[in-house]
Design an enzyme around this catalytic site. Sequence first.
Site, short mmCIF file in Angstrom:
data_model
loop_
_atom_site.label_atom_id
_atom_site.label_comp_id
_atom_site.label_asym_id
_atom_site.label_seq_id
_atom_site.Cartn_x
_atom_site.Cartn_y
_atom_site.Cartn_z
N ASP A 109 -9.01 -5.32 2.85
CA ASP A 109 -7.67 -6.04 2.74
C ASP A 109 -7.57 -7.45 3.34
OD1 ASP A 109 -6.80 -3.77 1.32
OD2 ASP A 109 -6.07 -3.00 3.37
N LYS A 121 -12.95 25.62 -1.36
CA LYS A 121 -11.65 25.13 -1.61
C LYS A 121 -12.07 23.49 -2.30
CE LYS A 121 -10.86 22.15 2.67
NZ LYS A 121 -11.94 22.47 3.25
N ASP A 128 0.90 -1.13 -0.01
CA ASP A 128 0.05 -0.01 -0.02
C ASP A 128 0.86 1.27 0.09
OD1 ASP A 128 -1.97 1.76 0.11
OD2 ASP A 128 -2.81 1.12 2.15
N ASP A 141 -4.36 -2.55 5.45
CA ASP A 141 -4.64 -2.25 6.98
C ASP A 141 -6.30 -2.00 7.23
OD1 ASP A 141 -5.32 0.00 5.27
OD2 ASP A 141 -3.99 1.28 5.85
#
Length: 926
Positions: free
Chosen positions: A637, A453, A338, A633
């Site tokens: 997974d 933003k 990862d 994690d």
Amino acid sequence: MSQPVTGLAPDGVSTVNPQESIDRLLRDLRTRRTGLSDREATRRLVVFGPNELARRRGTTWPRDLLAQLIHPLALLLWLAGLLAALSGTTALAVAIVVVILVNALFAFIQERHAERAVEALSAYLPLTVRVVRDGTPKPVEARELVPGDVIMIEEGERIPADARLLSGSVELDLSTLTGESLPLLREAEPFDTHGPILQARDLVFSGTSCTEGEATAVVFNTGMHTELGRIAALSQQVGHEDSPLEKQVKHVARLIALVAVGMGAAFIPIGTLVAGLSLGDAVNFAIGLLVANVPEGLLPTITLALAVGVRILARQGVLVKRISAVETLGSTSVICTDKTGTLTLNRMRVTRVWTPERVLDPVAPSAGDVTPPAATRMSRAVVACNNAELDPAQPDQEHGDPTELALLHMAASLGVDPATRPEDRLAQFHFDPALRRMSTVDRQGGLVRVHTKGAPEELLTLCTRVAGPGGDDRPLGDVDRELFDEMVTTWAEEGLRLLAVAERTVDEAELTSLTRELAERDLTLLGVAAMIDPPRPEVPDAVARCHSAGIRLIVVTGDHGLTAQGIAEAVGIGHAGLRIVTGADLERMPEAELDERLASGEELIFARSSPEDKMRIADALQDQGHVVAMTGDGVNDAPALRRADIGVAMGRSGTDVAREAATMVLTDDNFASIVAAVEAGRRVYDNVRKFIVYIFAHATPEVVPFLVYALSGGRIPLPLTVMQILAIDLGTETLPALALGRERAEPGLMARPPRERTQNVIDVPMLARAWGLLGGVSAVLVLAVFLVTLLSGGWQLGDDVSSGPLHHVWQQATTMSFLGIVACQIGTAMAARTQHASLRQVGVLSNHLLLWGIAYEVAFAAALVTVAPLQSVFGTAVPELWQVLFVLPFPVVVWGVDELWRWSTRRRMPGARTGARTGARTAGPA
């Protein structure tokens, strides 16, 4: 395309498609916006079952324990114990049985630790949830939820089941399912129903978390029918396969058993027909031959060597849950890693700030540098358009999204207090992944401003003005847009994550009808923040070591491909080519094309990966013969971690599910720790081969005397007794073998390619060295000292040594055979310390444990030949001085012959010499 969700169906409630119209969904679920009645919910609970993750029933613990007791090497130890008992050495037989039981119990406990992934998944389900029953909200246990229930979702709560939003909006942390690090907005509005179900903008899923907002939702799937349940089912379907060493040991055990039984059985007719022995004597000698062939210390030595590897890795921050995995690490040829937290520090920070005037460095601003007005306005805007909390006095107390925290740190470095928020937030338009922007409407300094933003390419289309150098604004022209686009493209190619910031002032009169569309228009561009999750400083060196070791690196991440590419290139991944494959590309890719892509040898980035993608990648690599290590994690997974040869979970940022499903846990989440573990695995594998060479080498001088005795027709007496063989195999041999398991890494360890998955731990060159070279030299020396002792005592060929004065001479001769083998063991132990390099490169005295083991070996042998009670048990006699001096050079002779052989091998392989010199600089301490 729309994906129907299947499940059990009680009477009248059809299998539903959660992405159909809300009215159709409610009709199919036979429910209403006011929820079910208690009576109907109780009835459905009987049909659907509780809302919990079920564990597949596995093998019972007695069966698991029995499997450890009948392991092929354990069977050999049972055989050795039986033979020891038949030979009258009850104490040794009991000791062997104890070793079998201890090894079986230890391995059993290790295996049980790896079977709890589904139980850990249950931690992601809340205990209680608010449900609308009979039109009234009420708390119920989450396990009692059924399809058709209407639930109430609030900020900070875990989602208890898969559901469709009926009203409200929430920001959802989907990282446990998708790996996406940013919260995503989910709203109760009709949307396009095409695309993967996890991307549906009005669905929420079991096991995820609500980070902001409130909503009501109707449950359409519970328990094992949820997306979380699907992952749990995948995790259970992936079984455990034996590690390469486990397969090799079973193969070796069968080989040893075949040789031992075959030679023992062959000796009986040879002893009776050729040597003229009685059937009873022939059977006893056959037992001795079997004992000589069975390496009683092999299984405990391998187990303890692997256990030592586990302890060494634990000190380096690597927790290995299955002891045999230590060796598997050493054969790793591909690491699928990862990005976030493994290659990087998992700490987002702003590294550059673009303003219309100039580019600023918020990390290391120049002394006396004055912040431009546009940068100050930009800092105030990101503080306003922000939901994170930052306390500069207590950095550990930060709360919020990593991106927003990074923006607050940027504002602080540019002179704006992050705690100075607007007096009043009048409205907030959540971050929308489709629009890729977020806005707030704030009352600030007597004015009402919209602060926005978002992605630069999206925000630029909404801007009509740009901040000027004196604090005034000017029109945004075509030249400005071209320069802006060029800057965005350049920075994005560097792997930086970009966020543009803009604002505009609105009139009070606009507030009453201010929609998102009206608010986010005619904006003034203030600047762009370029962020990066910095690579760990130790990762580039670790990546370089992987490449020198022939290990291929593949980045498998849920993040965007360009971001992953920037990080990968920064740490050195992609030295032989780097290509990005998105999850959508992989979904459309046929197996043949995927195999071709993986077989190309180039390093790849798989971006936006799903759990099935990771499993598919691991399967394809394994089919090509690779030993695969896969990091992860999140909950998503877990199946891939179980499918890979080595599943590597993150100890700090990882979920309990990932840690339980993995074979190995990194306590520091650091990629460099994986490389250290691979090196330790290679070291353990090499050491296993070293003590196998050491143990096997002594079979030749133990077996050859029996063959000489048989082939001479009994005219040459037996040079060893059964008790003396047992004293060698379980007495003098064990401690040096264990010490070889602690041998330091040989030079060039990480400068050679990984071994093939099919490579045997015992191969022909190894047997030739052990049985032929080391064993052959030892056999010649042992027979020489045996015959010289007999001849010096007056023995002649064919003389009877069973009684009379020659019996003592024969006892001295067998004693010298025993001491000769012990002396040769010392030379073999020193020679076995290295497979290619010279002993000088390794260090003659560097293995202190081996020196202590040799000292014990000498003391033990001395006791057997000098202590009267032991003499009577083992049939030994005190040797004369000249006989002791005769065997003193044996260790040097055995080691010297092997050293010459390794020297000649290195001369024929100049690349090995180069690798050894290179590896000598990286070899670690013992």
